[in-house]
Design a protein around this motif. Structure first.
Motif, short mmCIF file in Angstrom:
data_model
loop_
_atom_site.label_atom_id
_atom_site.label_comp_id
_atom_site.label_asym_id
_atom_site.label_seq_id
_atom_site.Cartn_x
_atom_site.Cartn_y
_atom_site.Cartn_z
N PRO A 6 0.82 -1.21 0.00
CA PRO A 6 0.00 0.00 0.00
C PRO A 6 0.85 1.26 0.00
CG PRO A 6 0.10 -0.88 2.20
CD PRO A 6 0.84 -1.85 1.33
N GLY A 7 0.18 2.40 -0.19
CA GLY A 7 0.86 3.68 -0.14
C GLY A 7 1.14 4.12 1.29
N TYR A 8 1.82 5.25 1.40
CA TYR A 8 2.31 5.70 2.70
C TYR A 8 1.17 5.99 3.67
CZ TYR A 8 4.41 8.51 6.34
OH TYR A 8 4.79 9.00 7.56
N ARG A 9 0.07 6.60 3.22
CA ARG A 9 -1.00 6.95 4.14
C ARG A 9 -1.57 5.73 4.85
NH1 ARG A 9 -5.47 8.90 1.35
NH2 ARG A 9 -6.29 9.83 3.26
N LEU A 10 -1.77 4.65 4.11
CA LEU A 10 -2.30 3.44 4.72
C LEU A 10 -1.26 2.78 5.62
CD1 LEU A 10 -4.54 1.44 5.11
CD2 LEU A 10 -4.05 0.48 2.86
N LEU A 11 -0.01 2.76 5.17
CA LEU A 11 1.06 2.23 6.02
C LEU A 11 1.16 3.01 7.33
CD1 LEU A 11 4.03 1.54 3.58
CD2 LEU A 11 2.78 -0.14 4.94
N ARG A 12 1.04 4.31 7.24
CA ARG A 12 1.16 5.16 8.42
C ARG A 12 0.05 4.85 9.42
NH1 ARG A 12 0.45 11.20 7.00
NH2 ARG A 12 -1.68 10.41 6.75
N GLU A 13 -1.19 4.62 8.93
CA GLU A 13 -2.28 4.31 9.85
C GLU A 13 -2.09 2.96 10.51
OE1 GLU A 13 -4.50 6.16 11.05
OE2 GLU A 13 -4.29 7.89 9.72
N ILE A 14 -1.54 1.99 9.78
CA ILE A 14 -1.22 0.70 10.39
C ILE A 14 -0.19 0.87 11.49
CG2 ILE A 14 -0.19 -1.57 9.96
CD1 ILE A 14 -1.38 -1.42 7.12
N ARG A 15 0.86 1.61 11.19
CA ARG A 15 1.92 1.88 12.18
C ARG A 15 1.38 2.66 13.37
NH1 ARG A 15 5.64 6.72 10.84
NH2 ARG A 15 3.64 7.61 11.49
N ASN A 16 0.57 3.69 13.12
CA ASN A 16 0.05 4.50 14.20
C ASN A 16 -0.86 3.71 15.13
OD1 ASN A 16 1.43 6.69 13.22
ND2 ASN A 16 -0.35 7.70 12.31
N ALA A 17 -1.63 2.79 14.56
CA ALA A 17 -2.48 1.95 15.41
C ALA A 17 -1.62 1.14 16.37
CB ALA A 17 -3.34 1.03 14.55
N ALA A 18 -0.55 0.55 15.86
CA ALA A 18 0.35 -0.21 16.73
C ALA A 18 0.98 0.68 17.78
CB ALA A 18 1.43 -0.90 15.89
N ARG A 19 1.34 1.89 17.41
CA ARG A 19 1.93 2.83 18.38
C ARG A 19 0.96 3.18 19.50
NH1 ARG A 19 5.31 7.45 14.98
NH2 ARG A 19 7.18 6.19 14.59
N ARG A 20 -0.35 3.18 19.20
CA ARG A 20 -1.35 3.48 20.22
C ARG A 20 -1.59 2.32 21.16
NH1 ARG A 20 -4.36 5.18 15.70
NH2 ARG A 20 -5.86 3.48 16.02
N GLY A 21 -0.95 1.19 20.91
CA GLY A 21 -1.16 0.02 21.75
C GLY A 21 -2.14 -0.98 21.19
N VAL A 22 -2.65 -0.74 19.97
CA VAL A 22 -3.54 -1.69 19.33
C VAL A 22 -2.72 -2.91 18.90
CG1 VAL A 22 -5.10 -2.06 17.38
CG2 VAL A 22 -5.03 0.17 18.52
N LYS A 23 -3.28 -4.10 19.10
CA LYS A 23 -2.62 -5.32 18.63
C LYS A 23 -2.87 -5.44 17.13
CE LYS A 23 -2.41 -10.34 19.19
NZ LYS A 23 -3.02 -11.54 19.84
N VAL A 24 -1.84 -5.21 16.32
CA VAL A 24 -1.96 -5.21 14.87
C VAL A 24 -1.24 -6.42 14.31
CG1 VAL A 24 -1.51 -3.94 12.74
CG2 VAL A 24 -2.06 -2.69 14.83
N GLN A 25 -1.98 -7.26 13.57
CA GLN A 25 -1.41 -8.44 12.93
C GLN A 25 -1.66 -8.38 11.43
OE1 GLN A 25 -1.99 -12.33 15.17
NE2 GLN A 25 -3.67 -11.14 16.04
N LEU A 26 -0.62 -8.63 10.66
CA LEU A 26 -0.73 -8.74 9.21
C LEU A 26 -0.42 -10.19 8.82
CD1 LEU A 26 1.20 -5.55 8.00
CD2 LEU A 26 -1.21 -5.77 8.66
N ILE A 27 -1.24 -10.75 7.95
CA ILE A 27 -1.00 -12.09 7.40
C ILE A 27 -0.70 -11.92 5.93
CG2 ILE A 27 -1.92 -14.40 7.06
CD1 ILE A 27 -3.74 -13.96 9.45
N MET A 28 0.53 -12.23 5.54
CA MET A 28 1.03 -12.03 4.19
C MET A 28 1.31 -13.38 3.53
SD MET A 28 1.34 -8.62 4.08
CE MET A 28 -0.23 -8.67 4.95
#
Length: 420
Positions: free
Chosen positions: A255-277
């Motif tokens: 994805p582009g930077y805006r979507l990547l940034r929101e994924i990263r920001n969610a993790a920074r807020r303490g959200v458990k973020v999992q990607l399955i690739m």
């Protein structure tokens, strides 16, 4: 077999309406069923088609002449012969290997077959690579709909072998089917759009703060006219609201930077973020491209799993315990900037939990997890290259417009013996 003279441009609104500039609101009271892989999807779709009384609308990127394709062909022919209106829209690239005999048998039975951007090979190579009809939608009798990432091919069945795909779709029964039905009609050309009396419902406000979320569904889509960013924006909005967990399973992740940034920001807020690739990709470039982004995400706490049992073809995600999305859109430049795509957004706790359990089992039992502290080898360089590549691809339609015009078109395929 004759190709009708009339061409219907699918990147421009038809002259007589604004049918392609459609916005669909949230519809409540829907019954939802997650369908995992061909083992669940094909029986459900085929059963609905066999029971059809009035109409079958089908859009797919890939249809192969294998055991699944031949079973589908037989069902559609039988339905058309008993008086059901059957409209099949295929992509000229994904279905480019279908034989004239296979298509002729459908057309002669009364099935309206339409090919999106068909093109003959040049020096044995297909040239219609971009702006694909990538949607996978089936609507039967305007009463049941299916949408997801599963094509009509045997490689979505486990008995296909190690290359069988892991994928998802959803069956919908309820008010949202009317929107899917209208959308499928609106995209199928003037000769198919017959519901002149259809009126768009007044849009409801976003139910993000609604505590109930029982069977809420919204259709969103991506085209090359008015709705270029709708699917991407839906992901970004959902990620910005995440508070507990995010799980994204996507076959082609770049994805582009805006979507990547929101994924990263969610993790920074303490959200458990999992990607399955993809760990065992059907296209090696997809794995290499995704890995260019790993360091950027891992360093902020995103957990990345690579599915290694077989190729991952899914395009699903969930946020917290209500929001989910299922559809055809990958998170790469082709889907987010070029292809015609469609997803549904879902607000339903039971469906969210069902999807979460499926993805959690996938990550636990069949994935390898990337180490959280990888050696940061040239991660800034890789992120920069990825950013540049994405945005070149993202603006490819505008760049391509400088060349001789290529307007993908939907061409009806008709039998000489039938006026479809």
């Amino acid at each position: 077999m004759n190709i009708a003279v009339e061409h219907i441009a699918t990147d421009q609104p038809p002259d007589d309406s604004k049918a392609r500039d459609l916005d669909y609101g949230w519809q409540s009271g829907n019954r939802l069923q997650l369908l995992e892989n061909g083992e669940a999807y094909f029986p459900a779709v085929f059963d609905a088609m066999r029971k059809a009384q009035r109409e079958i609308l089908l859009e797919t990127f890939i249809l192969f002449e294998d055991k699944v394709g031949h079973e589908l062909q037989g069902i559609l022919i039988e339905a058309a012969q008993r008086g059901v209106k059957v409209v099949v829209s295929l992509d000229g690239f994904g279905c480019g290997e279908l034989s004239p005999a296979f298509l002729r048998e459908l057309a002669e039975a009364g099935v309206m077959v339409q090919m999106f951007d068909p093109a003959s090979k040049t020096l044995g190579i297909r040239t219609n690579w971009f702006r694909r009809l990538h949607r996978k939608i089936v609507v039967v009798d305007a009463s049941v709909a299916f949408i997801g990432g599963i094509n009509f091919s045997a490689d979505h069945l486990g008995d296909f072998g190690p290359e069988a795909k892991q994928d998802y779709a959803v069956q919908i029964i309820g008010p949202a089917v009317a929107d899917l039905h209208h959308f499928a009609l609106a995209q199928s050309g003037r000769q198919v759009r017959t519901r002149r009396g259809w009126r768009r419902r007044q849009q409801r406000p976003s139910p993000w703060t609604d505590e109930h979320g029982d069977g809420l569904v919204r259709l969103i889509y991506r085209d090359n006219v008015q709705h270029r960013d709708d699917i991407e924006e839906a992901y970004i909005h959902a990620l910005s609201q995440a508070r507990q967990r995010v799980v994204i399973a996507n076959a082609y992740f770049f994805p582009g930077y805006r979507l990547l940034r929101e994924i990263r920001n969610a993790a920074r807020r303490g959200v458990k973020v999992q990607l399955i690739m993809q760990g065992q990709p059907d296209v090696l470039l997809a794995k290499l491209a995704a890995r260019m982004l790993y360091d950027y995400l891992l360093k902020d706490g995103v957990v990345i799993h690579e599915y290694c049992q077989r190729p991952l073809h899914g395009k699903v995600a969930l946020v917290d315990d209500e929001w989910s999305t299922v559809g055809s859109s990958n998170l790469d430049p082709l889907s987010l900037a070029l292809n015609l795509e469609a997803n549904v957004l879902i607000r339903d706790r039971a469906f969210n939990q069902q999807l979460y359990q499926s993805l959690e089992a996938l990550a636990r039992d069949h994935c390898q997890t990337m180490p959280a502290k990888r050696k940061p080898r040239l991660w800034l360089w890789r992120l920069t290259v990825g950013f540049l590549v994405f945005h070149v691809m993202r603006h490819f339609p505008a760049l391509a417009s400088w060349l001789p015009a290529h307007k993908p078109r939907l061409k009806p395929i008709e039998s000489p013996a039938h006026d479809v």
